[in-house]
Enzyme design. Structure first.
Site, PDB file in Angstrom:
ATOM      1  N   ASP A   1       6.337  11.860  14.856  1.00 53.63           N
ATOM      2  CA  ASP A   1       6.359  11.828  13.287  1.00 53.63           C
ATOM      3  C   ASP A   1       4.952  12.250  12.687  1.00 53.63           C
ATOM      4  O   ASP A   1       4.283  11.735  11.837  1.00 53.63           O
ATOM      5  CB  ASP A   1       6.686  10.421  12.588  1.00 53.63           C
ATOM      6  CG  ASP A   1       7.234  10.565  11.262  1.00 53.63           C
ATOM      7  OD1 ASP A   1       7.252  11.627  10.802  1.00 53.63           O
ATOM      8  OD2 ASP A   1       7.044   9.654  10.626  1.00 53.63           O
TER       9      ASP A   1
ATOM     10  N   GLY B   1       7.506   4.086   4.498  1.00 53.58           N
ATOM     11  CA  GLY B   1       7.935   5.322   4.939  1.00 53.58           C
ATOM     12  C   GLY B   1       9.210   4.716   5.527  1.00 53.58           C
ATOM     13  O   GLY B   1       9.853   3.720   5.400  1.00 53.58           O
ATOM     14  N   GLY B   2       9.750   5.657   6.364  1.00 55.43           N
ATOM     15  CA  GLY B   2      10.911   5.505   6.987  1.00 55.43           C
ATOM     16  C   GLY B   2      10.982   4.476   8.087  1.00 55.43           C
ATOM     17  O   GLY B   2      12.020   4.124   8.283  1.00 55.43           O
TER      18      GLY B   2
ATOM     19  N   LEU C   1       0.781  -1.090   0.102  1.00 57.37           N
ATOM     20  CA  LEU C   1      -0.044   0.097   0.030  1.00 57.37           C
ATOM     21  C   LEU C   1       0.940   1.303   0.181  1.00 57.37           C
ATOM     22  O   LEU C   1       0.409   2.277  -0.495  1.00 57.37           O
ATOM     23  CB  LEU C   1      -0.952   0.067   1.096  1.00 57.37           C
ATOM     24  CG  LEU C   1      -2.108  -0.928   1.186  1.00 57.37           C
ATOM     25  CD1 LEU C   1      -2.674  -1.049   2.729  1.00 57.37           C
ATOM     26  CD2 LEU C   1      -3.137  -0.801   0.082  1.00 57.37           C
TER      27      LEU C   1
ATOM     28  N   THR D   1       7.122  -0.858   5.733  1.00 57.64           N
ATOM     29  CA  THR D   1       6.407  -0.866   4.272  1.00 57.64           C
ATOM     30  C   THR D   1       5.098  -1.459   4.865  1.00 57.64           C
ATOM     31  O   THR D   1       5.020  -2.587   5.910  1.00 57.64           O
ATOM     32  CB  THR D   1       6.902  -1.909   3.325  1.00 57.64           C
ATOM     33  OG1 THR D   1       8.416  -1.528   3.171  1.00 57.64           O
ATOM     34  CG2 THR D   1       6.296  -2.058   2.230  1.00 57.64           C
TER      35      THR D   1
END
Length: 523
Positions: free
Chosen positions: A325, A210-211, A207, A214
């Protein structure tokens, strides 16, 4: 030799028509005493005599002891009264009399019928041997493959058990079993379950990423659609902290926070199972190619829902959770555009009585709190700063880092604060908000964003104060002037927003530029 001859006598019939014929019978036999040239003694014969021809026998006639008649033995035919008169019959030439369904072999006085034999050529024999050898080799390879497969399964099971213990699976199991509320919300999944749900983590199921990892779309055995996140944490210390966060997040229950259904601890890095949110991220709707532009009313509601979620994380639980974040890409939207805060991969927990903790700096360019960046001290005001960037995005539809005429990589936060200090909000406000008549509300939200983006954390409002202000704007309970006054009083206390902050805007710009150019932030 004695014989009796009976012949047809020629006689006249009763009518005088001349002679007529009569039947004649000719009989003979051998006298064993006088005909020694035709019979020979043979103790093997029943009559102790045989005829002169081999393969014959002499049989007594009636009760006479010296009268015999010659015959060929079974399997022979011919004249038994002459030498070699009885000859062997070839039964194989008479299949109608001597049937044989195999191979017929003639023998003296008889025949033998054997089963048909298949004549195999050398090439055929080699082919058969090759086929047998091939099957043997195939079965051997299959056997080796089965053994290897079992060994691999056993080894994989041991590795999964090792990771499960290393990731504090036993402690988490204990926590779940001892707390009924957590047990109802949280489940420890096996790796096999999640592999089946994602088709072995098929690339087509991704989908996004990011950092921190997955995210895969998955369908569980109970047909629930979920999102599975594979984190990128590799340091054991961070994994230990992560497990603690899982325990905390499992207790969070807020309509604007993505629900955590469970986790899998059988991999080196734990896997998280979240509820699936189908409508993408706020970032995609604001900056992507989405044709459905968000109205100002919807943006205001999304801002309020996000603020509620962050305020809940900061103060509603016995242990505060700092997200660390907060950004548009981590705010998911449902089909009805309800906001859901997600991605707690960088989150940290902190006791209520603590004011902050020293951590390795983590965050995303454009959202990162400058004070946190320089001091490594994480406080709840770091999330407030990141939320201020989101408010600026909602007001302007500009990305957190954008290209301008003067330079590349301009920070939205610094640019926004600079414009607000010069009372030039209209220069950057999204025209859609102006067309919808939301300028007054937008000005209040802009002042709130400016307060959230203050350089000093102590000058920023708390998320509870932010939530209250947004509720007032959303519900239109008070007029613009009183809204501004309330935000000033609650967020800035003795330091009014409307003071001279031109220098701060320039300073903020330089700090943000330095952060953007830095490559040390692990995102």
């Amino acid at each position: 030799m004695q014989n009796t001859v009976s012949f047809n006598d020629f006689v006249n019939d009763d009518f005088g028509n001349g002679p007529s014929s009569m039947p004649t019978v000719l009989q003979w036999w051998l006298d064993v005493d006088s005909d020694r040239d035709l019979v020979v003694k043979d103790p093997r014969s029943a009559s102790r005599w045989r005829c002169i021809s081999l393969n014959s026998f002499a049989a007594y006639i009636g009760d006479a002891v010296n009268k015999v008649r010659c015959n060929c033995s079974d399997g022979y035919e011919g004249n038994s009264y002459i030498v070699d008169g009885c000859q062997d019959i070839d039964e194989c030439l008479r299949p109608d009399v001597y049937p044989c369904h195999g191979t017929c072999i003639n023998m003296p006085g008889t025949y033998r019928c054997s089963a048909k034999k298949r004549i195999i050529s050398l090439a055929g024999l080699i082919t058969i041997i090759a086929i047998v050898a091939g099957f043997g080799l195939l079965f051997s390879l299959l056997g080796v493959a089965q053994v290897t497969k079992k060994l691999k399964k056993r080894r994989a099971k041991k590795i999964r058990q090792k990771f499960f213990k290393k990731n504090h699976g036993l402690l988490l199991q204990q926590l779940i079993s001892s707390n009924k509320d957590i047990a109802e919300k949280m489940k420890i999944f096996s790796l096999e379950e999640l592999e089946q749900a994602t088709n072995k983590f098929d690339h087509n199921r991704i989908l996004g990423g990011g950092g921190h990892g997955t995210v895969y779309k998955a369908i569980l055995s109970d047909q629930r659609v979920v999102a599975i996140k594979k984190a990128k944490i590799v340091v054991q210390r961070e994994i230990d902290q992560f497990i603690n966060e899982v325990a905390i997040l499992s207790q969070i229950n807020h309509r604007n926070v993505v629900k955590l259904f469970g986790c899998c601890l059988e991999t080196e890095v734990p896997l998280l199972v979240y509820e699936f949110i189908s409508n993408g991220t706020l970032s995609c709707h604001l900056h992507g190619k989405s044709e459905n532009h968000l109205s100002w009313k919807t943006r205001l509601r999304i801002a309020l829902e996000t603020a509620r979620a962050i305020a809940y994380l900061h103060s509603a639980a016995s242990i505060s959770v700092y997200h660390r974040d907060i950004k548009c890409a981590n705010i998911l939207l449902t089909d009805t555009l309800i906001a859901k805060v997600s991605d707690f991969g960088a989150s940290r927990s902190i006791a209520i009585d603590e004011t902050g903790i020293l951590t390795v700096v983590q965050g995303t360019y454009g959202y990162l709190d400058p004070e946190y960046y320089y001091t490594s001290r994480l406080t709840e005001k770091s999330d407030v700063y990141s939320f201020g960037v989101i408010l600026a995005e909602l007001l302007t539809s500009v990305t957190p880092v954008f290209s301008s005429h003067s330079s590349e990589g301009t920070s939205l936060a610094s640019h926004f604060v600079s414009l607000m200090s010069g009372n030039r909000l209209s220069d950057i406000l999204d025209t859609q908000i102006i067309h919808e008549g939301g300028v007054e509300d937008a000005e209040v939200v802009a002042r709130l964003a400016q307060a959230c983006l203050s350089l000093k954390g102590e000058e920023r409002p708390t998320m509870r104060q932010v939530e209250t202000t947004l509720e007032d704007v959303h519900n239109s309970k008070v007029k613009l002037s009183s809204q501004i006054t309330r935000v000033n009083q609650s967020a800035m206390k003795d330091q009014p927003w409307m003071g001279n902050k031109g220098g701060e805007g320039t300073r903020l710009y330089s700090l943000e530029k330095e952060i953007i150019q830095s490559s040390e932030i692990p995102r």
